[in-house]
Design an enzyme around this catalytic site. Structure first.
Site, PDB file in Angstrom:
ATOM      1  N   SER A  47      41.632  38.456  33.965  1.00  0.00           N
ATOM      2  CA  SER A  47      41.911  38.027  35.332  1.00  0.00           C
ATOM      3  C   SER A  47      42.846  38.979  36.053  1.00  0.00           C
ATOM      4  O   SER A  47      42.935  38.972  37.287  1.00  0.00           O
ATOM      5  CB  SER A  47      42.541  36.627  35.305  1.00  0.00           C
ATOM      6  OG  SER A  47      43.758  36.639  34.583  1.00  0.00           O
ATOM      7  N   LYS A  48      43.555  39.825  35.310  1.00  0.00           N
ATOM      8  CA  LYS A  48      44.529  40.728  35.913  1.00  0.00           C
ATOM      9  C   LYS A  48      43.872  41.829  36.756  1.00  0.00           C
ATOM     10  O   LYS A  48      44.551  42.475  37.555  1.00  0.00           O
ATOM     11  CB  LYS A  48      45.410  41.347  34.837  1.00  0.00           C
ATOM     12  CG  LYS A  48      46.255  40.329  34.078  1.00  0.00           C
ATOM     13  CD  LYS A  48      47.204  39.557  34.977  1.00  0.00           C
ATOM     14  CE  LYS A  48      48.138  38.661  34.181  1.00  0.00           C
ATOM     15  NZ  LYS A  48      49.077  37.915  35.033  1.00  0.00           N
ATOM     16  N   ASP A  49      42.568  42.032  36.584  1.00  0.00           N
ATOM     17  CA  ASP A  49      41.864  42.976  37.474  1.00  0.00           C
ATOM     18  C   ASP A  49      42.054  42.568  38.929  1.00  0.00           C
ATOM     19  O   ASP A  49      42.170  43.417  39.820  1.00  0.00           O
ATOM     20  CB  ASP A  49      40.359  42.986  37.171  1.00  0.00           C
ATOM     21  CG  ASP A  49      40.011  43.746  35.915  1.00  0.00           C
ATOM     22  OD1 ASP A  49      40.931  44.216  35.224  1.00  0.00           O
ATOM     23  OD2 ASP A  49      38.801  43.859  35.621  1.00  0.00           O
ATOM     24  N   ALA A  52      45.638  43.535  40.150  1.00  0.00           N
ATOM     25  CA  ALA A  52      45.829  44.987  40.165  1.00  0.00           C
ATOM     26  C   ALA A  52      45.149  45.612  41.379  1.00  0.00           C
ATOM     27  O   ALA A  52      45.761  46.393  42.120  1.00  0.00           O
ATOM     28  CB  ALA A  52      45.285  45.606  38.878  1.00  0.00           C
TER      29      ALA A  52
END
Length: 346
Positions: A47-49, A52
């Site tokens: 989910s950090k895409d 970022a």
């Protein structure tokens, strides 16, 4: 961008729009309908895409970032990988301060993606000069032309999920969602998603997942930071020894605490029952559902969405390693069969 016949300009065009997958076995003993938002379908496998790409593009729009600049961040691994991936495509250098609690798999992946990695001791206070928070601050002051993402205290962390994860879940459930279950580390995922969903229907129950050894649950209930709550635990990317401003506690109805051991076994069980190879925090989120279900918290027509944040490949040296599980004392008489599933032919 035109995405005809699934042809894309680069991997960043694949961020978001992850599937909602029904959990047919893991919660079959409980009332209700259960679905997982499987974030490992992002190109960076987490989910950090979302944060970022969102934070970096906002910095570009504001003129804060220019080609050749350096992006600095604190990370347990996933955010760092996503930032490194975005940096490659957009032409930035990437420097990461990483907790030593992060798996060796994650650290190796960060190096593979071209990041300069500083591994910092996990079990020190947040204001210790060796902590990954303080190391990132120091590097930011030393490296000219650098931008510190600072996900734990960045409102854009929340905004990214408000703009993407929340609307996706609302549309995928056709507005029928009754419960959102999500782990809380920086708090950006649960806060941004919850903010959007509660604007559509304030009756949606938002339940955060916290770790034993973290201060988050007690702070939510008392608004007091209690250092006595802090002690070492193994789950990565879940809970905190400080209070991140990227957590909007007003959007969260309650927190449930889960153990390292049960979360590890639940992650392994998800793979064996649902065919979804998920990470440690996914096991934690599913463990919270099991605990709530055993309390009779769900009803027949409930539509429960749980966020599975990342992919199991990042935990091969941890929860998917029988050796590591044994070293932690996680194989007892009930779970020992998991360590006996391989036979070597001589």
């Amino acid at each position: 961008m035109k995405h005809r016949n699934q042809v894309f300009d680069n991997v960043l065009d694949l961020v978001g729009k992850t599937p909602l997958i029904k959990l047919n076995k893991m919660a079959s003993q409980f009332e209700g309908n259960f679905y997982a938002k499987v974030e490992s379908f992002n190109p960076g496998h987490s989910s950090k895409d979302r944060i970022a790409l969102y934070i970096i593009e906002q910095a570009e729009k504001q003129g804060i970032l220019s080609p050749g600049d350096t992006i600095i961040e604190t990370t347990s691994g996933n955010t760092g990988f996503s930032i490194a991936m975005v940096s490659i495509i957009k032409g930035y250098d990437c420097v990461l301060a990483v907790s030593s609690k992060s798996s060796a798999d994650k650290i190796d992946m960060l190096k593979t993606m071209g990041a300069k990695v500083y591994v910092c001791p996990a079990h020190v206070s947040a204001d210790d000069p060796r902590s990954y928070y303080e190391v990132a601050k120091r590097l930011h002051s030393e490296i000219k032309g650098s931008v510190y993402i600072n996900q734990y205290f960045n409102q854009l962390n929340i905004d990214a999920h408000y703009a993407s994860t929340g609307p996706e879940i609302w549309n995928q459930t056709e507005g029928n969602i009754t419960h959102l279950i999500a782990c809380s580390g920086t708090g950006g995922t649960i806060s941004g998603t919850a903010k959007y969903l509660k604007e559509q229907n304030p009756n949606i129950q938002v339940i955060g997942v916290d770790a034993f050894g973290s201060v988050i649950k007690k702070y939510h209930e008392t608004k007091e930071f209690d250092e006595q709550e802090i002690y070492p635990y193994r789950i990565e990317g879940l809970g905190k020894n400080l209070i991140p401003t990227a957590t909007d506690f007003d959007t969260i109805d309650e927190f449930v605490k889960v153990t390292d051991e049960e979360s590890a076994h639940t992650a392994r069980l998800i793979a064996k029952t649902e065919g979804l190879f998920v990470g440690y925090t996914s096991g934690a989120a599913m463990q919270a559902i099991k605990q709530l279900g055993e309390e009779g918290r769900f009803k027949k027509n409930d539509y429960v969405v749980v966020i599975f944040p990342d992919h199991g490949s990042r935990y091969m040296s941890k929860i998917y390693s029988d050796k590591w599980m044994k070293e932690q004392g996680f194989f007892d008489s009930i779970n020992v069969e998991a360590a006996q599933s391989i036979e070597y032919i001589k």
